[in-house]
Design an enzyme around this catalytic site. Structure first.
Site, mmCIF file in Angstrom:
data_model
loop_
_atom_site.group_PDB
_atom_site.id
_atom_site.type_symbol
_atom_site.label_atom_id
_atom_site.label_comp_id
_atom_site.label_asym_id
_atom_site.label_seq_id
_atom_site.Cartn_x
_atom_site.Cartn_y
_atom_site.Cartn_z
ATOM 1 C CE LYS A 1 60.268 57.617 28.800
ATOM 2 N NZ LYS A 1 61.034 57.965 27.033
ATOM 3 N N GLY B 1 64.759 55.414 19.668
ATOM 4 C CA GLY B 1 64.183 54.005 18.346
ATOM 5 C C GLY B 1 64.519 54.012 17.379
ATOM 6 N N GLY C 1 66.372 52.253 22.672
ATOM 7 C CA GLY C 1 67.183 51.679 22.173
ATOM 8 C C GLY C 1 66.943 50.190 21.679
ATOM 9 C CG ASN D 1 56.399 53.485 21.709
ATOM 10 O OD1 ASN D 1 55.972 54.605 22.808
ATOM 11 N ND2 ASN D 1 56.033 52.504 21.660
#
Lengths: 261, 66
Positions: free
Chosen positions: A96, A157, A185, A206
């Site tokens: 990634k 985040g 997001g 996450n």
């Protein structure tokens, strides 16, 4: 079935492994999510009392596909080195790719990301690029050989949800034959459902799960929302209308008269 | 010899290559990777990769990430 990086996946939910209250909560949340792909990172040996052996062994036991990131890299050189180290540690060609361009909103550096992607793809990596929803950025990544695109919905985040739905819809329409995963997001399951309804192929998140009061329940909620959004997209949603139209048939309405009394 | 390991300057005795450095750090970390002055050093090259005064070494391990 979602084809990503040479694998066939049943789940359209890719989940991160960071910021859970405990490794056990992380394990339960991943299980509840149904995810087959987890993101991980590399950090300096000796950072805290971290048991890296137990961490990686747990992910291996769970038989998950590991997607290492280059989080925190601000230069092409650092991103390349971290990618090569990640390939060795995690025994995977998947990366990634994150080349951060701006410290304030953690926006990717499009020029650096494309440059790094070109080199990594020549070295046999499957590059999953963290990117904005810029169409030209996406074109350049496809030219470099990327087989998947991962536009953000909003800054990492932030949990704000799609900041620019119009631009995401345009992105989806423009690259309809390329697997497109929304990365970063999202804060709520309804955000995930919204981007899946737009036709995105999957969602990577996450913080929205790991910082929830109950990460395991939240993982389950996101899994359901992603599934619901996908099914809605496949089922084809009714067009929006400007005005009301009755859902009950008008024909045969009792007490109805041609002429007003 | 002075080496910078994970951002910290340290003195090492009888450490001439990456293999010896890794050994001298001890620990039971199974999964790790090494970069020397910003360049990745493949595991098979540890013996032949010589270290010099002031070299900058990064040793990384798996960590949670998003």
């Amino acid at each position: 079935m979602l084809r990503l990086g040479g694998k066939e996946l049943f789940s359209r939910f890719l989940i991160g492994t960071a910021r859970y209250p405990s490794p056990e909560t992380m394990r339960q949340a991943i299980e509840a999510s149904g995810s087959e792909v987890v993101t991980v990172s590399l950090r300096r040996y000796g950072s805290g009392k971290w048991d890296s052996n137990a961490f990686l062994n747990l992910l291996k036991e769970m038989q998950l596909n590991i997607l290492p990131n280059t989080a925190g890299c601000y230069s092409v050189k650092d991103a390349l080195t971290v990618s090569r180290m990640a390939r060795e540690v995690f025994n995977t060609d998947w990366i990634k790719l994150e080349v951060i361009g701006d410290d304030y909103n953690l926006q990717p550096d499009p020029f650096g990301t494309v440059e790094a992607a070109k080199i990594l793809i020549k070295e046999g990596f499957e590059v999953f690029p963290y990117m904005t929803d810029d169409l030209v950025f996406a074109e350049r990544l496809l030219d470099a050989g990327c087989k998947v695109l991962m536009p953000w919905a909003a800054p990492i985040g932030s949990g704000r949800g799609p900041a620019n739905p119009h631009s995401l819809r345009t992105f989806r329409a423009r690259f309809k034959d390329v697997p497109c995963i929304i990365d970063a997001g999202l804060g709520k399951p309804s955000h995930a459902a919204a981007v899946m309804e737009m036709g995105f192929d999957g969602v990577l998140l996450n913080t929205a799960v790991s910082l929830a009061r109950d990460p395991v329940e939240m993982a389950r909620a996101f899994a359901m929302a992603i599934d619901a959004g996908r099914k809605a997209y496949q089922a084809g949603m009714m067009p929006e209308r400007e005005f009301a139209t009755p859902s009950t048939p008008v024909v045969g309405t009792p007490f109805w008269h041609q002429e007003k009394k | 010899m002075k080496l910078v390991v994970n951002g910290e300057a340290r003195e090492f005795d009888r450490v001439e290559n990456v293999a010896q450095l890794v050994k001298s750090l001890g620990g039971d970390v199974k999964f790790f990777s090494v970069a020397l002055n910003g360049e990745f050093v493949p595991r098979g090259d540890y013996e032949k990769t010589k270290l010099g005064e002031g070299d900058d070494i990064e040793i990384v391990t798996p960590f949670p990430g998003g």
